[in-house]
Write a protein that holds these residues in place. Sequence first.
Motif, PDB file in Angstrom:
ATOM      1  N   PHE A 307       0.783  -1.158  -0.025  1.00 16.32           N
ATOM      2  CA  PHE A 307      -0.176  -0.066  -0.003  1.00 16.32           C
ATOM      3  C   PHE A 307       0.769   1.347  -0.007  1.00 16.32           C
ATOM      4  N   ILE A 308       1.772   1.217   0.952  1.00 15.36           N
ATOM      5  CA  ILE A 308       2.710   2.392   1.017  1.00 15.36           C
ATOM      6  C   ILE A 308       3.513   2.628  -0.355  1.00 15.36           C
ATOM      7  N   SER A 309       3.879   1.572  -1.058  1.00 10.87           N
ATOM      8  CA  SER A 309       4.722   1.847  -2.192  1.00 10.87           C
ATOM      9  C   SER A 309       3.711   2.298  -3.432  1.00 10.87           C
ATOM     10  N   TRP A 372      15.203  -9.168   1.860  1.00  7.72           N
ATOM     11  CA  TRP A 372      16.132  -7.886   1.710  1.00  7.72           C
ATOM     12  C   TRP A 372      15.835  -7.568   0.043  1.00  7.72           C
ATOM     13  N   ILE A 373      15.461  -8.177  -0.950  1.00  6.17           N
ATOM     14  CA  ILE A 373      15.534  -7.826  -2.089  1.00  6.17           C
ATOM     15  C   ILE A 373      14.372  -6.770  -2.390  1.00  6.17           C
ATOM     16  N   SER A 374      13.320  -6.914  -1.654  1.00  4.09           N
ATOM     17  CA  SER A 374      11.957  -5.944  -1.623  1.00  4.09           C
ATOM     18  C   SER A 374      12.558  -4.926  -0.877  1.00  4.09           C
ATOM     19  N   PHE A 414      10.645  -5.172  -5.888  1.00  2.00           N
ATOM     20  CA  PHE A 414       9.857  -5.124  -4.837  1.00  2.00           C
ATOM     21  C   PHE A 414       8.594  -5.817  -5.159  1.00  2.00           C
ATOM     22  N   SER A 415       8.004  -5.587  -6.419  1.00  2.00           N
ATOM     23  CA  SER A 415       6.754  -6.072  -6.651  1.00  2.00           C
ATOM     24  C   SER A 415       6.548  -7.522  -6.776  1.00  2.00           C
TER      25      SER A 415
END
Length: 596
Positions: A307-309, A372-374, A414-415
């Motif tokens: 949501f924040i992204s 960590w990747i996100s 991230f996604s």
Amino acid sequence: MDTTAQSIPEPRIPAGEPTAPVRDPGYKWIALSNTTIAMFMAAVNGSIILISLPAIFNGINLDPLTSFQYLLWILMGYGIVTATLLLSFGRLSDIYGRVRLYNIGFAIFTAGSILLFLTPDTGDAGAIELIVFRIIQAVGAAFIFSNSAAILTDAFPPDERGKALGLNQVAALSGQFIGLLIGGILAVFHWRYVFLISVPFGVVGTIWAFLKLKEPAYEKRSRKIDIWGNLSFIGGLTLFLVGITYALLPYRSASMGWGDPWVITALFCGILLLVAFPIIETRVEDPMFRMDLFKIRNFAFGNAAGFISALARGGVMIVLIILLQGIWLPLHGYSFESTPFWAGVFMLPLTIGFVVMGPLSGIISDKYGARWISTLGMVLVGIAFLILAILPYNFEYLPFALALLIMGLGNGMFSSPNAAAIMNSVSPEERGVTSGMMSTLVNSGFVLSMGMFFTIIIVGLTGAFPPMLSTALSAANATPLVPAMSAIPPTGALFAAFLGYNPIHIILAGLPPALLASVAPATLAYLTGAVWFPTTLAQAFMPSLALSFYIGAGISFIAALLCALRGDRYVEEIDGTGRDGESSTDPQEVSGENVK
């Protein structure tokens, strides 16, 4: 280290385990390809509107300077409808079958595309018809969005879900930017072709979905429709998002409608119903959304980060199009008529970054986890925002392209890991509502982001544009035009930039000949040229644009923090029934996420 001993057990939902999961090698690729076509088509249709609005408004004979309300509803109405329906459709899919409702959604979306192509009227009636037909499309898109991730999660084993969801999301985001190119090309020929492009994909995809997609077999138990939950959620979110939309419209002498009693009432009632929603869900017999899922750390932090992204990046495409079409491209020799197409071309680094990193990040998260990747992905998005914030309006393209590439890479990192982590954190019977909730939060974030970015920019323009306009006219030896030209509303200037055209021609055409005769012809030519209006708008536009980018950076770093707090890898094994089993420390059986 014994991760099992230190893990917090996840809540188990006793009923509804799949007795015949659809996971044969051939079927999973059918599911992936069909849902990818659907997501790509829906994404193309969303962004194609952004770039082709000049042709659409000209085609239905709308005055751009007085039609800001139609612009907002064409842009935001689609997102409002999908955001409000996703969660309810996710629960209905768990009850009646996610493949069945996905297929229905595909058909509804295709019907909406056909109606848009056939829009019969012009003027205000034509604009209203476009909005209604877009809403029909949005209903179909809500069925698609709420079920695509669940269908993929059912079809793919845990150690391949990140890759599958990554490819699916790459198609969705790629479609947004490919839609810019397609819209720019098709709008040159006829505005109706903008909507026709979705029809063949929709017809073929719908037939293919009905013939090939399979409903997993579940041990059914009786479920009831959560009437009160649906009413509170749909009513609350609709009132809140509609209030945000109307707050962007002028109210009486004010440039925005935040003081409109209707807006205040809608926002208050919407917030009240949304606050009541989780309370209702803890008390009804069969809730549309299980609040105890928030006890799962990956579910809670993953959805919060999603949501924040979305709140950080949802309005970015619109403000970048305004910057390119209304300011940068005209200043670099591109005609206003050609700026929609070239804006899509110059934003390609954003697409390239996501296309490269989306599938790769899904594969990495399948092996090493999403934490960590996100986190790194959202840090990169924040850095990209900071680069964009310090660029001048007449920037060199290379740093701009680099910022877009970094933003695309970050969003790709991230996604898909975040989506896979959320979907892996719940039991199979909750995947429909989980997919719906995940998409609801993302779509709500997008709509709120557009409202937030528009508000920041309009407030900044309201204070800066009138004096900047007066100063620029005086500097151009056109002081007699100051009273008449001051009638240009800030929202009209913003709308003109978004549509990629110079409104000075229209303003001057409506002035008395005697007034125009008082200004030198060379001055009039300068005012209507490719430099004066973009430069004047840029002086007022850039401070508020930079502020919106700084806010986007801060929000992205908050999303990165939420990703870091999601917990370590979830270790699970698959038993003979296809159910995700208990935690395991065997590295060969790793998939998904959990917490320590």
